[in-house]
Enzyme design. Structure first.
Site, PDB file in Angstrom:
ATOM      1  N   LYS A 102      15.854   8.377   1.027  1.00 39.70           N
ATOM      2  CA  LYS A 102      15.785   7.828   2.376  1.00 39.70           C
ATOM      3  C   LYS A 102      14.368   7.328   2.632  1.00 39.70           C
ATOM      4  O   LYS A 102      13.436   7.635   1.885  1.00 39.70           O
ATOM      5  CB  LYS A 102      16.146   8.890   3.420  1.00 39.70           C
ATOM      6  N   GLY A 103      14.216   6.592   3.751  1.00 40.38           N
ATOM      7  CA  GLY A 103      12.897   6.104   4.123  1.00 40.38           C
ATOM      8  C   GLY A 103      11.969   7.223   4.540  1.00 40.38           C
ATOM      9  O   GLY A 103      12.408   8.263   5.042  1.00 40.38           O
ATOM     10  N   LYS A 105       3.495  12.317  -4.346  1.00 38.51           N
ATOM     11  CA  LYS A 105       2.155  11.964  -3.863  1.00 38.51           C
ATOM     12  C   LYS A 105       2.215  10.804  -2.876  1.00 38.51           C
ATOM     13  O   LYS A 105       1.625  10.876  -1.784  1.00 38.51           O
ATOM     14  CB  LYS A 105       1.239  11.605  -5.036  1.00 38.51           C
ATOM     15  N   GLU A 117       8.017   5.835   8.233  1.00 41.20           N
ATOM     16  CA  GLU A 117       8.193   5.780   9.680  1.00 41.20           C
ATOM     17  C   GLU A 117       8.693   7.091  10.270  1.00 41.20           C
ATOM     18  O   GLU A 117       8.528   7.341  11.464  1.00 41.20           O
ATOM     19  CB  GLU A 117       9.124   4.621  10.026  1.00 41.20           C
ATOM     20  N   GLY A 140       0.813  -1.214   0.000  1.00 42.25           N
ATOM     21  CA  GLY A 140       0.000   0.000   0.000  1.00 42.25           C
ATOM     22  C   GLY A 140       0.837   1.251   0.000  1.00 42.25           C
ATOM     23  O   GLY A 140       0.306   2.364   0.103  1.00 42.25           O
ATOM     24  N   ILE A 171      12.957  12.701  -3.016  1.00 43.40           N
ATOM     25  CA  ILE A 171      11.578  12.235  -3.019  1.00 43.40           C
ATOM     26  C   ILE A 171      11.317  11.531  -4.352  1.00 43.40           C
ATOM     27  O   ILE A 171      11.470  12.125  -5.418  1.00 43.40           O
ATOM     28  CB  ILE A 171      10.595  13.398  -2.820  1.00 43.40           C
ATOM     29  N   LEU A 172      10.927  10.263  -4.291  1.00 42.35           N
ATOM     30  CA  LEU A 172      10.754   9.472  -5.508  1.00 42.35           C
ATOM     31  C   LEU A 172       9.383   9.672  -6.140  1.00 42.35           C
ATOM     32  O   LEU A 172       9.243   9.569  -7.363  1.00 42.35           O
ATOM     33  CB  LEU A 172      10.985   7.992  -5.194  1.00 42.35           C
ATOM     34  N   ALA A 175      11.653   1.199  -0.635  1.00 42.23           N
ATOM     35  CA  ALA A 175      11.727   1.992  -1.865  1.00 42.23           C
ATOM     36  C   ALA A 175      13.166   2.295  -2.237  1.00 42.23           C
ATOM     37  O   ALA A 175      13.555   2.196  -3.406  1.00 42.23           O
ATOM     38  CB  ALA A 175      10.934   3.286  -1.696  1.00 42.23           C
TER      39      ALA A 175
END
Length: 730
Positions: A688-689, A619, A692, A469, A615-616, A512
């Site tokens: 980066k992640g 949205k 979380e 998701g 940022i990949l 990601a």
């Protein structure tokens, strides 16, 4: 005609990487594109695990223990003699196991006939219909040899005290500090409760197993299944193309999957096992409750000289996982002396494991609230205190930070939120306050592989990476399209099949970046081959709109690719992770209204300002950050897993009794701002992640806002109305 191109590469992250994605020029990576799987999901046609019923499929329902600890002495299959449609009762000891932690690398406890907690799966009733299996599971008679005097609360259970993790001399620094706080906080257990309950459909063809299941980490899950069943991994294929949420609860293989596999093999028919919501609450890994002690010492002008964050968590006997409560506390602020110590209690409760942002989600609520309490005692602005204590290097090991914009996030957020105008005020019966907190979440690169197939008209991305998701289908397609000069519509992404190259899986906010880097490296190999065919250097190659340009030559991909070019790449961490420290940073701001008579807390607005590398997809990134902030709000105000103190069974066993934030609890004015950042030492795509980081610190901002509004502190979360009233009256 040229021969087909096929190449496999292995890349280790040993040095900072160039920013190729800044120069590809298509603008696809980073764009707020829709998820290609969205139409399937909103139309109800995406096949989740339990949606696929092979011909002749049987249905299984788990039977769970009704004692706290002991042994199963008998399972009376004869008690189901009058129930038409029952096929078998499976009691194979291989299925009676505690949930694994996926990539944790520790074998789960093999329990045999042992019972470790109330609600533990101990058998599987298989029937021709789900309704029959469910009815029979309730009727099945089980006898036990129960242990006496079993501790079912962390306070009464055996305590395992760990060694302190220190840097400098905390005791000396704390003793010499001019201003000190010594504070205790408590957080309850949490459950992940993803939208899709845990489910599995197992089918054997000879000695080959196909398992359709809701799992986050297919590469690791395949090995776990093979280990549980005592078969070769080559005999296992896992399919998880769509997973309806996980939040850590589906990292490892669970009892529903192993039970389905064993039953299907024994009975020679496919078997489906789906957990009810109550079974998910009872027997799927919870987030541990925590008891935390934070001690801070500072000079009169606000320099922190002593920092300690101790905690007690819990898990059942034999399980190695322990909630890493102080994870962020160890690198967020500097001090002359630091100390961190963990105690693990061993009660007979549902095992604990990773739930979204393990460590930071609950650790930062207490730690960032304590920082505010220190600021209050100093008579200092909480923002100023944080800015003053940002360290130059990692406080525990001295490593430099790879990319860190914590100060920028704090300052930017303060300006946007109007922090300078912060003051306590009243609106009728409502007390208004503002609070803030830092956000931090460690960043990781996990070994991951992907294959990219390029034709003259499009590309196919193949990896066993999952999409729970979070937007994996979209992101991997964007990376391939950006690198190969294609539109996203020309890229097909195939996920969730263990026959495909093994990816990191979805967890720890590393999915990601890790899987995306593997796709990037595979596409980079294809770019280098295309440059050769065009007759130019790879650095001079431009790909856009299906056209390759370089060295004053222009050709279409159809002219350069005869049939298919294939590149597979594996990436893993290397020297950069050892030589520098990578983490996402941010700042949370919240405004709340507290009713002075009822203790009700309403969050009026929230702002998260975050720097998390490239940022990949703007949205999906925003959705992840907002989702994390909502969970932070829920942790601060609503979520509380409760156990009966007599036998340990879960009392809040569904979403009617375990309260999560609803639409009306979440403010309309909830914003996320991403600051531009590239982390060249994190991975080749400088990302980066995200997910979380959104939860880390968000709850603390709300608790700090409550304290600002009321002048009183709630240190037992969630801040329910009665606890707020109690604090206000103290």
């Amino acid at each position: 005609m040229r021969d087909d191109f096929s190449e496999t590469t292995h890349f280790k992250m040993d040095k900072a990487q160039p920013r190729l994605l800044d120069n590809t020029g298509q603008g696809i990576v980073g764009a707020p594109l829709d998820r290609p799987d969205g139409p399937l999901k909103v139309s109800g046609t995406a096949p989740y695990a339990a949606d696929v019923l092979p011909t002749g499929c049987l249905h299984g329902v788990l039977v769970r223990a009704t004692i706290s600890r002991g042994k199963v002495t008998a399972v009376d299959k004869g008690s189901l003699a009058g129930v038409e449609g029952v096929v078998d009762v499976i009691t194979d000891p291989r299925m009676i196991r505690n949930p694994a932690q996926g990539m944790a690398g520790e074998a789960p406890v093999q329990t045999g006939d042992e019972v470790h907690y109330h609600g533990q799966p101990i058998a599987l009733v298989v029937a021709e219909s789900f309704e029959t299996a469910r009815d029979a599971a309730h009727r099945l008679k089980v006898t036990y040899e129960a242990e006496d005097g079993v501790a079912v609360t962390p306070d009464t259970a055996e305590q395992e005290v760990g060694d302190p993790d220190t840097a400098g001399d905390f005791n000396a620094a704390y003793d010499g500090a001019a201003v000190k706080v010594d504070l205790d906080y408590f957080s309850p257990s949490h459950v992940a409760a993803p939208m899709e309950p845990h489910a599995a459909v197992a089918e054997w063809t000879g000695n080959q197993l196909v398992l359709r299941s809701a799992l986050q980490m297919v590469r690791f899950n395949k090995l776990e299944v093979a280990d549980s069943l005592g078969i070769s991994p080559d005999a296992v294929r896992i399919l998880a193309p769509y997973v309806g949420g996980g939040f850590g609860s589906k990292l490892g293989i669970g009892p529903e999957a192993i039970a389905a596999c064993i039953a299907a093999q024994k009975l020679g028919r496919p078997v489906r096992v789906v957990m009810s919501r109550q079974t998910v609450f009872d027997s799927v890994l919870r987030r541990s409750e925590t008891a935390q002690r934070v001690r801070l010492g500072a000079t009169k002008d606000g320099r922190i000289v002593a920092l300690s964050h101790d905690d007690r968590v819990s898990n059942i006997q034999g399980e190695g996982f322990a909630e890493p409560v102080s994870q962020a506390s160890q690198f967020l602020y500097g001090a002359d002396g630091l100390s961190f110590q963990q105690t693990v209690a061993r009660p007979a409760m549902t095992p604990s494991g990773s739930v979204r942002a393990p460590g930071e989600a609950v650790g930062m609520i207490a730690f960032e609230a304590a920082v505010d309490e220190l600021a209050e005692k100093l008579g200092m602005d909480p923002l100023e205190l944080r800015l003053k204590n940002i360290p130059d290097t990692h406080p525990m090991d001295g490593r430099p930070y790879s990319a860190r914009r914590l100060a920028d996030c704090l300052n930017d957020g303060a300006e946007r939120f109007g922090w300078a105008d912060r003051k306590m005020r009243r609106e009728g019966d409502w007390l208004i306050g503002m609070g803030m907190a830092s956000a931090a979440r460690t960043n990781m690169l996990i070994e991951s592989a992907a294959r990219v197939r390029l034709t003259g008209t499009g590309a196919i991305v193949e990896t066993d990476m999952t999409d729970i998701g979070t937007g994996t289908y979209a992101i991997l397609g964007q990376i391939a399209a950006e690198m190969l000069g294609l539109s996203v519509e020309q890229v097909e992404v195939r996920l969730g099949d263990s026959d495909l190259p093994g990816a990191s899986g979805s967890g720890g906010s590393f999915g990601a970046s890790s899987a995306g880097s593997a796709v990037f490296m595979a596409a980079k190999t294809l770019r280098e081959e295309l440059a050769k065919r065009l007759g130019c250097e790879a650095d001079d190659l431009t790909l856009s709109g299906g056209i390759a340009r370089g060295g004053n030559v222009e050709k279409s991909l159809a002219d350069l690719v005869d049939s298919e070019m294939v590149a597979e790449a594996t990436i893993e961490g290397g020297k950069t992770a050892k030589e520098s420290f990578s983490a996402g940073f941010g700042a949370h701001f919240a405004e709340v209204a507290v009713n002075e008579w009822t203790g009700e807390v309403r969050v009026r607005r929230m702002l998260g300002v975050m720097a998390m590398g490239r940022i990949l997809n703007e949205k999906t990134a925003r959705s992840q950050a907002l989702g994390g902030m909502v969970w932070g709000l829920g942790s601060a105000l609503h979520e509380e897993m409760m156990n009966d103190t007599r036998d340990g069974h879960v009392v809040t066993r569904d979403l009617a009794n375990y309260h999560v934030a609803s639409h009306l609890d979440v403010p309309r004015d909830m914003k996320v701002v991403f600051l531009e950042e590239r982390d060249d030492e994190a991975n080749p795509i400088q990302s980066k992640g995200i997910g979380e980081l959104g939860i880390s610190g968000a709850g603390a901002a709300i608790l700090n806002a409550i304290a600002h509004a009321t002048g009183k502190r709630v240190r037992t979360i969630p801040a329910l109305p009665d606890r707020v009233i109690e604090a206000m009256e103290s």
